[in-house]
Design a protein around this motif. Structure first.
Motif, PDB file in Angstrom:
ATOM      1  N   SER A   1       7.241   0.823  -4.535  1.00 24.02           N
ATOM      2  CA  SER A   1       6.511   0.660  -3.274  1.00 24.02           C
ATOM      3  C   SER A   1       5.225  -0.126  -3.481  1.00 24.02           C
ATOM      4  CB  SER A   1       6.198   2.031  -2.682  1.00 24.02           C
ATOM      5  OG  SER A   1       5.354   2.765  -3.559  1.00 24.02           O
TER       6      SER A   1
ATOM      7  N   SER B   1       0.228  -0.685   6.523  1.00 21.23           N
ATOM      8  CA  SER B   1       0.740   0.674   6.380  1.00 21.23           C
ATOM      9  C   SER B   1       0.509   1.498   7.648  1.00 21.23           C
ATOM     10  CB  SER B   1       0.069   1.354   5.189  1.00 21.23           C
ATOM     11  OG  SER B   1      -1.341   1.390   5.359  1.00 21.23           O
TER      12      SER B   1
ATOM     13  N   GLN C   1       4.327  -3.704  -1.767  1.00 21.90           N
ATOM     14  CA  GLN C   1       3.087  -3.944  -1.023  1.00 21.90           C
ATOM     15  C   GLN C   1       2.355  -5.173  -1.551  1.00 21.90           C
ATOM     16  OE1 GLN C   1       0.471  -0.607  -0.981  1.00 21.90           O
ATOM     17  NE2 GLN C   1      -1.024  -1.557   0.382  1.00 21.90           N
TER      18      GLN C   1
END
Length: 319
Positions: A189, A17, A193
């Protein structure tokens, strides 16, 4: 300036990230995965941001889809490395495959290098203007522009209630209206991930599996020979170090050649042994035949034979 850093350096512990946030903020892009930069165009523009004017951006192709076009971008990047005397090896064959782990490691190195050169700043770098000279750069800028504008407008609705703070509310009191929560977007999301992390784990496990399988295969081939006492150990050989396995195979070949050269001698010895055994068998058979003949003769024949021997004056006769 860090050109070659070890695998235990802190740069390789930077999260995905943080890498994505750094790329999107530096180049004004909207990447959601690190492997989306596998074409090499992003790497070229990052080097252009660190060294303005050093990269020929007109040769960079942001619309590269095939491995051939991607390799052309990496050639431009390698030329820049050569000009700056950077000795970092670019594993193009792995990067163009789009594997998350390989692309993450190389992007971690890129972040460490760019931070060491520019100190984390961009020196008033305009990435969208520099991308206009690239093939497909304008389309990338157009795609990234709506996402950035939407991000900037998220704080705009919050200013409206402050303007009407003094005015009384004309709406009837009642149950509050339920606003749509962005739970679905956050869930997607989060799932993305997790999938990326699982892919990284799977890639590392596949590399480890292939490494140990190749080593066990070498041991299996070497163990097929009965003479392995003097062979070197290959259990602790590195993945790139194939000298130990080659040395062991060479020793096996030499032992096999020596065994082939000694085979004719062993065959001659076996033939001599066979001849001796046949001669012994013949002598034993002759003795048995003589004994059987003597037992079948009558006493008169024996006396006549003895007289014949006596008349002939044989020294075998004694009185």
């Amino acid at each position: 300036m860090a050109t070659n850093i070890g695998m235990m350096d802190g740069a390789y512990f930077v999260g995905r990230s943080e890498i994505l946030a750094w790329i999107n903020s530096t180049l004004q892009l909207s990447l959601s995965k690190v492997e989306e930069a596998c074409s090499g165009a992003v790497h070229c523009q990052l080097m252009d941001a660190a060294h303005p004017g050093m990269v020929p951006m007109h040769k960079v192709n942001f619309d590269a889809k095939t491995e051939y076009d991607m390799i052309q971008n990496y050639k431009v990047l390698q030329d820049v490395f050569n000009k700056l005397k950077i000795t970092k090896h670019i594993e193009v064959s792995k990067l163009v495959k789009g594997r998350p782990l390989d692309n993450l490691e190389f992007m971690q190195w890129m972040k460490r290098y760019c931070d060491s050169v520019s100190g984390g700043g961009s020196h008033n770098y305009n990435p969208m203007e520099r991308r206009e000279a690239c093939k497909g750069g304008k389309d990338v800028s157009k795609k990234s522009a709506p996402t950035q504008s939407s991000r900037g407008n998220t704080t705009a609705p919050k200013a409206h209630p402050s303007r009407r703070g003094d005015a009384p509310s004309a709406q009837p009191t009642g149950p509050p209206v339920k606003t749509a929560k962005p739970s679905s977007a956050t869930n997607v999301s989060a799932y993305d991930q997790q999938i990326t992390e699982l892919k990284l784990t799977m890639d590392s496990l596949e590399k480890e599996r292939d490494f140990y399988f190749a080593k066990l295969r070498d041991i299996e081939i070497l163990c097929q020979s009965p003479i392995i006492s003097n062979l070197p150990r290959i259990l602790y050989a590195a993945e790139e170090d194939a000298t130990i396995v080659e040395e062991a195979q060479a020793m096996l070949l030499n032992q096999e050649k020596q065994g082939v050269s000694l085979n004719p001698v062993s065959e001659d010895v076996e033939e001599n042994k066979a001849k001796l055994e046949t001669q012994k068998r013949k002598s034993i058979v002759n003795l048995e035949v003589d004994v059987a003949a003597n037992t079948t003769l009558s006493p008169r024949q024996r006396i006549s034979d003895a007289s014949d021997v006596h008349c002939s004056g044989s020294p075998l006769m004694t009185y």
